[in-house]
Design an enzyme around this catalytic site. Structure first.
Site, PDB file in Angstrom:
ATOM      1  N   HIS A 176       0.855  -1.194   0.000  1.00 42.49           N
ATOM      2  CA  HIS A 176       0.000   0.000   0.000  1.00 42.49           C
ATOM      3  C   HIS A 176       0.887   1.239   0.000  1.00 42.49           C
ATOM      4  O   HIS A 176       1.921   1.266   0.692  1.00 42.49           O
ATOM      5  CB  HIS A 176      -0.899  -0.013   1.231  1.00 42.49           C
ATOM      6  N   ASP A 189       0.912   4.216   1.375  1.00 43.48           N
ATOM      7  CA  ASP A 189       1.266   4.807   2.671  1.00 43.48           C
ATOM      8  C   ASP A 189       2.224   3.910   3.446  1.00 43.48           C
ATOM      9  O   ASP A 189       3.110   4.389   4.149  1.00 43.48           O
ATOM     10  CB  ASP A 189       0.007   5.061   3.510  1.00 43.48           C
ATOM     11  N   LYS A 190       2.047   2.593   3.321  1.00 43.65           N
ATOM     12  CA  LYS A 190       2.940   1.674   4.018  1.00 43.65           C
ATOM     13  C   LYS A 190       4.315   1.615   3.361  1.00 43.65           C
ATOM     14  O   LYS A 190       5.317   1.384   4.039  1.00 43.65           O
ATOM     15  CB  LYS A 190       2.305   0.282   4.076  1.00 43.65           C
ATOM     16  N   GLU A 243      10.472  11.777   6.832  1.00 43.56           N
ATOM     17  CA  GLU A 243       9.178  11.668   6.167  1.00 43.56           C
ATOM     18  C   GLU A 243       9.388  11.268   4.710  1.00 43.56           C
ATOM     19  O   GLU A 243      10.353  11.695   4.079  1.00 43.56           O
ATOM     20  CB  GLU A 243       8.427  13.003   6.214  1.00 43.56           C
ATOM     21  N   GLU A 264      14.292  15.955   9.298  1.00 46.06           N
ATOM     22  CA  GLU A 264      15.369  16.471  10.137  1.00 46.06           C
ATOM     23  C   GLU A 264      16.172  15.304  10.705  1.00 46.06           C
ATOM     24  O   GLU A 264      15.600  14.384  11.291  1.00 46.06           O
ATOM     25  CB  GLU A 264      14.805  17.309  11.296  1.00 46.06           C
ATOM     26  N   LYS A 289      -5.832  -4.290   0.506  1.00 51.79           N
ATOM     27  CA  LYS A 289      -6.462  -3.834   1.745  1.00 51.79           C
ATOM     28  C   LYS A 289      -7.431  -4.910   2.233  1.00 51.79           C
ATOM     29  O   LYS A 289      -7.992  -5.659   1.431  1.00 51.79           O
ATOM     30  CB  LYS A 289      -7.237  -2.521   1.523  1.00 51.79           C
ATOM     31  N   PHE A 343      -8.854  -3.831 -10.113  1.00 48.22           N
ATOM     32  CA  PHE A 343      -7.828  -3.180  -9.299  1.00 48.22           C
ATOM     33  C   PHE A 343      -6.466  -3.493  -9.918  1.00 48.22           C
ATOM     34  O   PHE A 343      -5.631  -4.153  -9.317  1.00 48.22           O
ATOM     35  CB  PHE A 343      -7.922  -3.684  -7.863  1.00 48.22           C
ATOM     36  N   ASP A 376      -2.350   5.918  -6.008  1.00 44.69           N
ATOM     37  CA  ASP A 376      -2.516   6.923  -4.948  1.00 44.69           C
ATOM     38  C   ASP A 376      -1.145   7.294  -4.413  1.00 44.69           C
ATOM     39  O   ASP A 376      -0.299   6.419  -4.207  1.00 44.69           O
ATOM     40  CB  ASP A 376      -3.355   6.383  -3.780  1.00 44.69           C
ATOM     41  N   ALA A 377      -0.940   8.566  -4.159  1.00 44.25           N
ATOM     42  CA  ALA A 377       0.291   8.978  -3.485  1.00 44.25           C
ATOM     43  C   ALA A 377       0.296   8.420  -2.070  1.00 44.25           C
ATOM     44  O   ALA A 377      -0.749   8.247  -1.441  1.00 44.25           O
ATOM     45  CB  ALA A 377       0.404  10.498  -3.457  1.00 44.25           C
ATOM     46  N   ARG A 400       0.347   8.020   7.634  1.00 48.19           N
ATOM     47  CA  ARG A 400      -1.063   8.212   7.314  1.00 48.19           C
ATOM     48  C   ARG A 400      -1.908   6.979   7.633  1.00 48.19           C
ATOM     49  O   ARG A 400      -3.084   6.927   7.323  1.00 48.19           O
ATOM     50  CB  ARG A 400      -1.205   8.590   5.832  1.00 48.19           C
ATOM     51  N   LYS A 401      -1.296   5.975   8.273  1.00 54.09           N
ATOM     52  CA  LYS A 401      -2.045   4.774   8.651  1.00 54.09           C
ATOM     53  C   LYS A 401      -1.860   4.488  10.144  1.00 54.09           C
ATOM     54  O   LYS A 401      -1.566   3.364  10.550  1.00 54.09           O
ATOM     55  CB  LYS A 401      -1.578   3.591   7.807  1.00 54.09           C
ATOM     56  N   LYS A 431      10.734   7.947  13.045  1.00 53.44           N
ATOM     57  CA  LYS A 431      11.109   8.707  14.239  1.00 53.44           C
ATOM     58  C   LYS A 431      11.978   7.847  15.148  1.00 53.44           C
ATOM     59  O   LYS A 431      11.628   6.702  15.443  1.00 53.44           O
ATOM     60  CB  LYS A 431       9.865   9.144  15.016  1.00 53.44           C
ATOM     61  N   LYS A 481      11.577  10.580  20.368  1.00 49.31           N
ATOM     62  CA  LYS A 481      10.227  11.093  20.145  1.00 49.31           C
ATOM     63  C   LYS A 481       9.249  10.198  20.901  1.00 49.31           C
ATOM     64  O   LYS A 481       9.068   9.036  20.559  1.00 49.31           O
ATOM     65  CB  LYS A 481       9.873  11.107  18.665  1.00 49.31           C
ATOM     66  N   ASP A 529       6.180  10.156  20.842  1.00 46.89           N
ATOM     67  CA  ASP A 529       5.115   9.649  19.985  1.00 46.89           C
ATOM     68  C   ASP A 529       5.275   8.151  19.784  1.00 46.89           C
ATOM     69  O   ASP A 529       4.302   7.403  19.759  1.00 46.89           O
ATOM     70  CB  ASP A 529       5.168  10.318  18.602  1.00 46.89           C
TER      71      ASP A 529
END
Length: 426
Positions: A14, A16-17, A42, A55, A169, A239, A247-248, A253-254, A274, A278, A280
């Protein structure tokens, strides 16, 4: 009352992955040379292009394009038919050093009695439930397993479903009874990218047959499927165009796929790319570790742990626990929170040391979820650069080291006994 709950997962192909896996591969490459690397990487992927930005403060030298291409190749984008492949995609790198204004709050300074602070403010959540052996929500556990098994078939049993392409998916809906216990699988949705077929009708029939008769029985126990279970297999009908050409994709985003599939809560921060300074990332792992051990110890059937930080401050500003009324101990949730705050050191440095988060262990987390995975140990390679001064000439020597690292350490049930003793459980 009975109710339905749905979670989704996506394949490693996918878009995003793909971005998440590239970001974590860059992180691992830097940690393998410099364990003190500070990385916020990123990634953007689209038709024929990868952009790596962010960064970074590190002593490592990493050939970023090589890392990117190796990651894309491993995922399976190796054909120009996909309009995105490891050999031909363009790569743009825009990395610069971390802000000194942030670094001053994170850096440890023993001479001035300053602890390593949190890399940002925010709240992180950890969740666990006893409804699956992984202490994860059932819908998400099944969705992840469907995607992992589909990738296994694509890579290792190609003859079974020879038309598979990397993007896919899955979505699973579980029906719960009036007591909140999983009763049956209500709906399964699987969409998989595929090669062109001569006939669209034959394509749909073939893919539907294979998903229902090959893929799903390997994952979903048959006693949870009945004549009323609904199957949506490639419901759009076709598909072929997928991946970054369809898709970009963007890092982070997941986040719901990465965590609990919508159960519990999420603080909003992404993980991949990260380093562990961090919170997060590191504190979300710590919160999951606490929640899982509480449920495994019998404190409650379902637990949500929240930890919150202020940037530059080592200790959390708050720790809270929600047992959703399933507590098995004679005390309110705030008392449970007070006990675990004493039991678990939640300063960033302590979390990093507890789980070995300066090791290059993050690439496996970037697909199929960061939580609910089986912890394991594995030998890893690291490289350290030593500087020698010989007769006034400085020479850099790169030394290879091999040692054992813990992967998914936050999934270990290593505090169960301590928790049972603290809460006086048998």
């Amino acid at each position: 009352m009975a109710y339905l709950f749905t979670s989704e997962s996506v394949s490693e192909g996918h878009p995003d992955k793909i971005a998440d896996q590239i970001s974590d591969a860059v992180l691992d490459a830097m940690l393998s040379q410099d364990p003190d690397s500070r990385v916020a990487c990123e990634t953007l992927v689209t038709t024929g292009l990868v952009v790596v930005a962010g960064e970074v403060t590190t002593k490592a030298y990493v050939e970023i394009p090589d890392v990117v291409r190796d990651t894309i190749r491993r995922i399976g984008y190796t054909s120009d038919q996909y309009r995105f492949d490891a050999e031909s995609c363009g790569i743009i790198v825009s990395l610069h050093s971390q802000s000194p204004d942030i670094a001053r709050g994170v850096d440890e300074d023993p001479t001035h009695n300053k602890e390593q602070g949190a890399g940002d403010q925010g709240m992180m959540f950890g969740y666990a439930t006893k409804e699956t052996p992984q202490y994860m929500p059932m819908a998400l556990a099944f969705a992840h397993q469907l995607m992992k098994e589909l990738a296994h078939i694509r890579k290792n049993e190609r003859d079974l479903m020879p038309y598979l392409r990397p993007d896919a998916k899955a979505q699973v809906t579980i029906e719960y009874d009036g007591k909140g216990v999983p009763k049956r699988v209500h709906t399964i949705v699987v969409s998989t990218q595929h090669d062109e077929f001569a006939s669209e009708a034959a394509m749909l029939e073939k893919i539907r047959h294979d998903v229902i008769n090959i893929l799903i029985p390997r994952v979903i126990p048959q006693e949870l499927i009945d004549k009323n279970t609904i199957f949506h297999i490639n419901p759009t009908g076709k598909f072929v165009i997928g991946g970054p050409h369809g898709d970009a994709g963007l890092t982070g985003r997941k986040i719901i796929v990465d965590t609990y599939g919508g159960k519990g809560a999420h603080g909003g921060g992404a993980f991949s790319g990260k380093d562990a300074s961090k919170v997060d990332r590191s504190a979300a792992y710590a919160a999951r570790h606490i929640a899982k051990n509480l449920v495994a110890a019998g404190v409650a059937d379902e637990v949500l742990v929240q930890i919150a930080y202020a940037i530059g401050i080592a200790r959390p500003v708050s720790v809270s626990v929600n047992t959703y009324g399933t507590s098995k101990v004679p005390m309110p949730d705030d008392k449970i929170a007070a006990i675990i705050t004493e039991m678990f050191d939640l300063r960033p440095k302590a979390i990093i040391e507890r789980f070995g988060l300066k090791n290059p262990i993050f690439s496996p987390t970037a697909a199929y979820g960061h939580m609910g995975r089986q912890p394991y140990e594995k030998e890893i390679e690291t490289f350290r650069v030593e500087v020698r001064d010989q007769n006034g000439t400085k020479e850099e020597i790169r030394r290879r080291q091999v040692h054992t690292a813990q992967f998914f350490g936050w999934e270990k049930l290593d505090y169960v006994k301590q928790i049972q003793e603290a809460f006086k459980l048998g």
